[in-house]
Design an enzyme around this catalytic site. Structure first.
Site, PDB file in Angstrom:
ATOM      1  CD  GLU A  63      -3.571  -2.050   7.450  1.00  0.00           C
ATOM      2  OE1 GLU A  63      -2.415  -2.201   7.059  1.00  0.00           O
ATOM      3  OE2 GLU A  63      -4.269  -1.069   7.112  1.00  0.00           O
ATOM      4  CG  HIS A  70      -5.982   2.214   4.896  1.00  0.00           C
ATOM      5  ND1 HIS A  70      -5.580   3.239   5.714  1.00  0.00           N
ATOM      6  CD2 HIS A  70      -4.956   1.338   4.865  1.00  0.00           C
ATOM      7  CE1 HIS A  70      -4.352   2.989   6.150  1.00  0.00           C
ATOM      8  NE2 HIS A  70      -3.956   1.835   5.650  1.00  0.00           N
ATOM      9  N   GLY A  88       2.713  -0.870   4.361  1.00  0.00           N
ATOM     10  CA  GLY A  88       2.787   0.531   3.954  1.00  0.00           C
ATOM     11  C   GLY A  88       4.232   0.963   3.761  1.00  0.00           C
ATOM     12  N   GLY A  89       4.808   1.571   4.801  1.00  0.00           N
ATOM     13  CA  GLY A  89       6.151   2.159   4.717  1.00  0.00           C
ATOM     14  C   GLY A  89       7.204   1.239   4.117  1.00  0.00           C
ATOM     15  CG  ASN A 127      -1.738   1.239   1.366  1.00  0.00           C
ATOM     16  OD1 ASN A 127      -1.842   2.019   0.425  1.00  0.00           O
ATOM     17  ND2 ASN A 127      -2.319   1.445   2.544  1.00  0.00           N
ATOM     18  CD1 TRP A 128       3.997   1.259  -2.609  1.00  0.00           C
ATOM     19  CD2 TRP A 128       4.106   2.436  -4.511  1.00  0.00           C
ATOM     20  NE1 TRP A 128       5.003   0.725  -3.387  1.00  0.00           N
ATOM     21  CE2 TRP A 128       5.081   1.429  -4.551  1.00  0.00           C
ATOM     22  CE3 TRP A 128       3.978   3.300  -5.602  1.00  0.00           C
ATOM     23  CZ2 TRP A 128       5.948   1.268  -5.640  1.00  0.00           C
ATOM     24  CZ3 TRP A 128       4.825   3.137  -6.692  1.00  0.00           C
ATOM     25  CH2 TRP A 128       5.804   2.122  -6.694  1.00  0.00           C
ATOM     26  CD  GLU A 185      -3.121   5.939   6.311  1.00  0.00           C
ATOM     27  OE1 GLU A 185      -3.044   5.927   5.074  1.00  0.00           O
ATOM     28  OE2 GLU A 185      -2.234   5.446   7.049  1.00  0.00           O
TER      29      GLU A 185
HETATM   30  P1  PGA Z   1       2.574   0.700   7.656  1.00  0.00           P
HETATM   31  O1  PGA Z   1       1.150   0.904   6.918  1.00  0.00           O
HETATM   32  O2  PGA Z   1       3.108  -0.630   7.178  1.00  0.00           O
HETATM   33  O3  PGA Z   1       3.391   1.855   7.225  1.00  0.00           O
HETATM   34  O4  PGA Z   1       2.294   0.677   9.111  1.00  0.00           O
HETATM   35  C1  PGA Z   1       0.267  -0.174   6.753  1.00  0.00           C
HETATM   36  C2  PGA Z   1      -1.010   0.302   6.120  1.00  0.00           C
HETATM   37  O5  PGA Z   1      -1.472   1.402   6.447  1.00  0.00           O
HETATM   38  O6  PGA Z   1      -1.615  -0.384   5.285  1.00  0.00           O
END
Ligand code: PGA
Length: 245
Positions: A165, A95, A232-233, A9-10, A97
């Site tokens: 998550e 997600h 993500g990161g 997930n960029w 966010e």
């Molecule tokens: P992260 O993000 O690996 O940077 O914690 C995961 C995500 O939000 O899908």
């Protein structure tokens, strides 16, 4: 050997140029492994380039969001049918966010899942509790509500992926304990089995996400109901993404 799906997930990272460089480096280093699947979810603008560069390859392309309507006066939005025509096979939905920064509710998540599955794409539906909800002992209650909303929309003969998550573990470097991940994944699995039957319930991929990196991935992979990662990161660098894969 256990099946594992690695979803990158960029988020809102990388210009088209930077993504192009990533693809060059990735192609030079990637070797497909048995029982492992890779899905990369770049920003919308990079999807056509991914489609062109990875057609006929083991790499699948996903989007990070979509609108629930197919077309119309929704300035700035992108529909599931558009994503399909651009070459996506997957779409992340719900997600945290999107839930916290863009106010998406369980009801919105349901509508999007319906739209995604109607187009023949596979939703990667995210669930997770906040730090406050966990502190109040509400983790399983929150997860239950979110999973119920997903299952209300889910068409049983279509594919579905769920990603657990914990919100407090996303982008923070804090990872849930093995016992916590085990408990929540088991809880989700039991709900899936209850609603969809043993065979289908057991077949649904449940990802873990939240500060997954090459150092912690192996141990989390050992948890029985974890069938992949949402990263993500650590997905932004070819070397760390491939170390997790
Ligand atoms: P992260 O993000 O690996 O940077 O914690 C995961 C995500 O939000 O899908």
């Amino acid at each position: 050997m256990k099946f594992m799906m690695i979803v990158a997930n960029w988020k809102m990272n990388k210009s088209v140029h930077e993504a192009g460089q990533f693809i060059i480096d990735f192609k030079a280093a990637f070797e497909a492994k048995p029982n492992r699947e890779m899905v990369i979810c770049p920003n919308f603008l990079c999807i056509p380039m991914f489609k062109q560069e990875f057609s006929n390859s083991e790499i699948n392309i996903g989007a990070q969001n979509c609108h629930s309507e197919a077309a119309g006066a929704f300035t700035g939005e992108t529909s599931a049918s558009m994503l399909k025509s651009a070459g996506c096979g997957y779409c992340i939905v719900g997600h945290s966010e999107r839930r916290t920064l863009f106010n998406e509710k369980n009801d919105d998540v349901s509508k999007k899942i319906r739209a995604i599955q109607n187009e023949g794409l596979i939703p990667i539906a995210c669930v997770g509790e906040t730090e406050g909800e966990r502190a109040r002992g509400d983790t399983l209650g929150v997860i239950a509500e979110q999973v119920n909303a997903i299952l209300e929309a889910h068409v049983p003969d279509k594919k579905l992926i769920i990603a657990y998550e914990p919100v407090w573990a996303i982008g923070t470097g804090k990872v849930a304990t093995i016992a916590d991940i085990h408990q929540v994944h088991r809880f989700i699995r039991e709900k899936l089995i209850k609603r969809l039957g043993t065979v289908v319930g057991n077949s649904i991929v449940i990802l873990y996400g939240g500060s997954v990196n090459p150092q912690n991935a192996k141990e989390i992979e050992g948890i029985v109901d974890v069938s992949g990662f949402l990263v993500g990161g650590a997905s932004l660098k070819v070397s760390t993404l491939l170390d997790i894969y």
